[in-house]
Write a protein that holds these residues in place. Structure first.
Motif, PDB file in Angstrom:
ATOM      1  N   HIS A  84       3.916   4.528  -5.525  1.00 25.50           N
ATOM      2  CA  HIS A  84       4.203   3.316  -4.772  1.00 25.50           C
ATOM      3  C   HIS A  84       5.705   3.075  -4.695  1.00 25.50           C
ATOM      4  O   HIS A  84       6.476   3.620  -5.473  1.00 25.50           O
ATOM      5  CB  HIS A  84       3.512   2.119  -5.425  1.00 25.50           C
ATOM      6  N   THR A  85       6.051   2.254  -3.749  1.00 29.55           N
ATOM      7  CA  THR A  85       7.443   1.875  -3.527  1.00 29.55           C
ATOM      8  C   THR A  85       7.532   0.358  -3.513  1.00 29.55           C
ATOM      9  O   THR A  85       6.651  -0.316  -2.968  1.00 29.55           O
ATOM     10  CB  THR A  85       7.929   2.442  -2.177  1.00 29.55           C
ATOM     11  N   LEU A  86       8.573  -0.153  -4.117  1.00 21.12           N
ATOM     12  CA  LEU A  86       8.858  -1.581  -4.033  1.00 21.12           C
ATOM     13  C   LEU A  86       9.840  -1.780  -2.885  1.00 21.12           C
ATOM     14  O   LEU A  86      10.945  -1.231  -2.909  1.00 21.12           O
ATOM     15  CB  LEU A  86       9.473  -2.103  -5.335  1.00 21.12           C
ATOM     16  N   LEU A  87       9.419  -2.516  -1.885  1.00 26.61           N
ATOM     17  CA  LEU A  87      10.309  -2.877  -0.785  1.00 26.61           C
ATOM     18  C   LEU A  87      10.895  -4.244  -1.101  1.00 26.61           C
ATOM     19  O   LEU A  87      10.168  -5.186  -1.440  1.00 26.61           O
ATOM     20  CB  LEU A  87       9.559  -2.938   0.541  1.00 26.61           C
ATOM     21  N   VAL A 123       4.069  -0.993  -1.849  1.00 24.70           N
ATOM     22  CA  VAL A 123       3.307  -0.249  -0.844  1.00 24.70           C
ATOM     23  C   VAL A 123       3.125   1.194  -1.297  1.00 24.70           C
ATOM     24  O   VAL A 123       3.966   1.728  -2.021  1.00 24.70           O
ATOM     25  CB  VAL A 123       4.008  -0.275   0.530  1.00 24.70           C
ATOM     26  N   PRO A 124       2.045   1.837  -0.868  1.00 30.91           N
ATOM     27  CA  PRO A 124       1.926   3.275  -1.115  1.00 30.91           C
ATOM     28  C   PRO A 124       3.073   4.001  -0.406  1.00 30.91           C
ATOM     29  O   PRO A 124       3.452   3.634   0.719  1.00 30.91           O
ATOM     30  CB  PRO A 124       0.575   3.638  -0.495  1.00 30.91           C
ATOM     31  N   ASP A 135       7.429   3.929   5.976  1.00 33.24           N
ATOM     32  CA  ASP A 135       7.961   3.906   7.345  1.00 33.24           C
ATOM     33  C   ASP A 135       7.187   2.929   8.234  1.00 33.24           C
ATOM     34  O   ASP A 135       7.776   2.218   9.053  1.00 33.24           O
ATOM     35  CB  ASP A 135       7.942   5.305   7.956  1.00 33.24           C
ATOM     36  N   GLN A 136       5.880   2.910   8.084  1.00 33.15           N
ATOM     37  CA  GLN A 136       5.045   2.001   8.871  1.00 33.15           C
ATOM     38  C   GLN A 136       5.426   0.549   8.584  1.00 33.15           C
ATOM     39  O   GLN A 136       5.576  -0.260   9.509  1.00 33.15           O
ATOM     40  CB  GLN A 136       3.576   2.248   8.531  1.00 33.15           C
ATOM     41  N   LEU A 137       5.610   0.226   7.314  1.00 29.32           N
ATOM     42  CA  LEU A 137       5.969  -1.149   6.966  1.00 29.32           C
ATOM     43  C   LEU A 137       7.399  -1.490   7.375  1.00 29.32           C
ATOM     44  O   LEU A 137       7.680  -2.630   7.744  1.00 29.32           O
ATOM     45  CB  LEU A 137       5.748  -1.411   5.480  1.00 29.32           C
ATOM     46  N   ARG A 138       8.291  -0.519   7.312  1.00 30.35           N
ATOM     47  CA  ARG A 138       9.660  -0.757   7.776  1.00 30.35           C
ATOM     48  C   ARG A 138       9.636  -1.174   9.248  1.00 30.35           C
ATOM     49  O   ARG A 138      10.322  -2.116   9.654  1.00 30.35           O
ATOM     50  CB  ARG A 138      10.519   0.490   7.583  1.00 30.35           C
ATOM     51  N   ASN A 139       8.823  -0.484  10.047  1.00 34.61           N
ATOM     52  CA  ASN A 139       8.708  -0.837  11.464  1.00 34.61           C
ATOM     53  C   ASN A 139       8.106  -2.228  11.639  1.00 34.61           C
ATOM     54  O   ASN A 139       8.543  -3.004  12.503  1.00 34.61           O
ATOM     55  CB  ASN A 139       7.867   0.205  12.199  1.00 34.61           C
ATOM     56  N   ILE A 178       2.016   0.693 -11.680  1.00 34.58           N
ATOM     57  CA  ILE A 178       1.751  -0.694 -11.362  1.00 34.58           C
ATOM     58  C   ILE A 178       0.404  -1.058 -11.963  1.00 34.58           C
ATOM     59  O   ILE A 178      -0.415  -0.199 -12.271  1.00 34.58           O
ATOM     60  CB  ILE A 178       1.755  -0.974  -9.847  1.00 34.58           C
ATOM     61  N   GLY A 179       0.161  -2.318 -12.138  1.00 33.61           N
ATOM     62  CA  GLY A 179      -1.109  -2.778 -12.663  1.00 33.61           C
ATOM     63  C   GLY A 179      -1.280  -4.245 -12.355  1.00 33.61           C
ATOM     64  O   GLY A 179      -0.369  -4.902 -11.869  1.00 33.61           O
ATOM     65  N   GLY A 180      -2.435  -4.743 -12.613  1.00 34.10           N
ATOM     66  CA  GLY A 180      -2.673  -6.155 -12.387  1.00 34.10           C
ATOM     67  C   GLY A 180      -3.393  -6.423 -11.091  1.00 34.10           C
ATOM     68  O   GLY A 180      -4.210  -5.628 -10.655  1.00 34.10           O
ATOM     69  N   GLY A 181      -3.035  -7.505 -10.443  1.00 36.20           N
ATOM     70  CA  GLY A 181      -3.774  -7.985  -9.291  1.00 36.20           C
ATOM     71  C   GLY A 181      -3.435  -7.354  -7.963  1.00 36.20           C
ATOM     72  O   GLY A 181      -4.013  -7.719  -6.954  1.00 36.20           O
ATOM     73  N   TRP A 182      -2.520  -6.422  -7.935  1.00 37.18           N
ATOM     74  CA  TRP A 182      -2.165  -5.819  -6.656  1.00 37.18           C
ATOM     75  C   TRP A 182      -3.287  -4.947  -6.145  1.00 37.18           C
ATOM     76  O   TRP A 182      -3.945  -4.245  -6.902  1.00 37.18           O
ATOM     77  CB  TRP A 182      -0.885  -4.992  -6.819  1.00 37.18           C
ATOM     78  N   ARG A 183      -3.513  -4.955  -4.855  1.00 42.63           N
ATOM     79  CA  ARG A 183      -4.578  -4.127  -4.276  1.00 42.63           C
ATOM     80  C   ARG A 183      -3.961  -3.063  -3.394  1.00 42.63           C
ATOM     81  O   ARG A 183      -2.944  -3.297  -2.736  1.00 42.63           O
ATOM     82  CB  ARG A 183      -5.550  -4.970  -3.501  1.00 42.63           C
ATOM     83  N   ALA A 184      -4.590  -1.897  -3.340  1.00 41.91           N
ATOM     84  CA  ALA A 184      -4.074  -0.776  -2.545  1.00 41.91           C
ATOM     85  C   ALA A 184      -4.390  -0.940  -1.094  1.00 41.91           C
ATOM     86  O   ALA A 184      -5.275  -1.596  -0.698  1.00 41.91           O
ATOM     87  CB  ALA A 184      -4.659   0.536  -3.042  1.00 41.91           C
TER      88      ALA A 184
END
Length: 188
Positions: free
Chosen positions: A109-112, A153-154, A159-163, A182-188
């Motif tokens: 994953h990447t943190l934006l 984000v995965p 790139d998709q989210l950057r756009n 990562i862990g916790g409440g985040w969903r993929a």
């Protein structure tokens, strides 16, 4: 030193499979071997960061085999300068291919981090509408108030989210950071 040269000499003699290749074909073989070697190196390093020991061992083994075979190909016909060109071109191409593999298939994953002077809520809403968790924080910069949006984000989706973000706010500043776990409440 003399014993060493005798023990490895058959690999480089004209009778070996590399030495017996057509001088016009060998640079292409060296190119393909070195390209594969560097691509595997990138995949191996990615696997190391992700902690996949078995995959790292297999990729390291294959990478070493491709590398030493490419070097043997260059040494098999040292008088052919195209072998060196094939080696160098394979190195460069393998580096680019490795980068492509890493950006397309890199797990994790990447943190934006998105800084937006005026459209933070619109960015967060666009991310939420597309199924991504986003946290909007108020902030201040040299020009006054702004929004800081954090979104995990995965990696293949960056790139998709950057756009998506730039469509919501063309003036937004986006930075990305690799996240190991990562862990916790985040969903993929």
């Amino acid at each position: 030193m003399h014993a060493l040269s005798i023990s490895i000499a058959p690999v480089f003699q004209a009778g070996s499979w590399l030495g017996s290749l057509n001088p016009a074909i060998l640079p292409l073989v060296v190119f393909a071997l070195r390209t594969t070697d560097l691509t595997l190196a990138t995949w191996r390093l990615l696997s190391m960061v992700q902690g996949h020991r078995g995959r790292v061992w297999i990729l390291g083994f294959l990478q070493a085999m491709f590398f030493i075979t490419a070097v043997a190909g260059v040494l098999a016909q040292l008088s052919n300068p195209w072998n060196l060109v094939g080696y160098a071109a394979g190195f460069a191409t393998g580096s680019v291919a490795g980068l492509w593999v890493e950006t397309r298939f890199g797990a994790g994953h990447t943190l934006l981090r998105v800084s937006s002077p005026a459209r933070g809520p619109a960015i967060a809403e666009a991310l939420h509408d597309h199924g991504y968790g986003a946290t909007e924080l108020p902030g201040r910069d040299i020009d006054g108030t702004m929004s800081l949006i954090l979104c995990y984000v995965p990696r293949p989706k960056v790139d998709q989210l950057r756009n998506l973000i730039t469509a919501a706010d063309p003036a937004a500043f986006i930075s990305a950071e690799a996240v190991r776990r990562i862990g916790g409440g985040w969903r993929a």
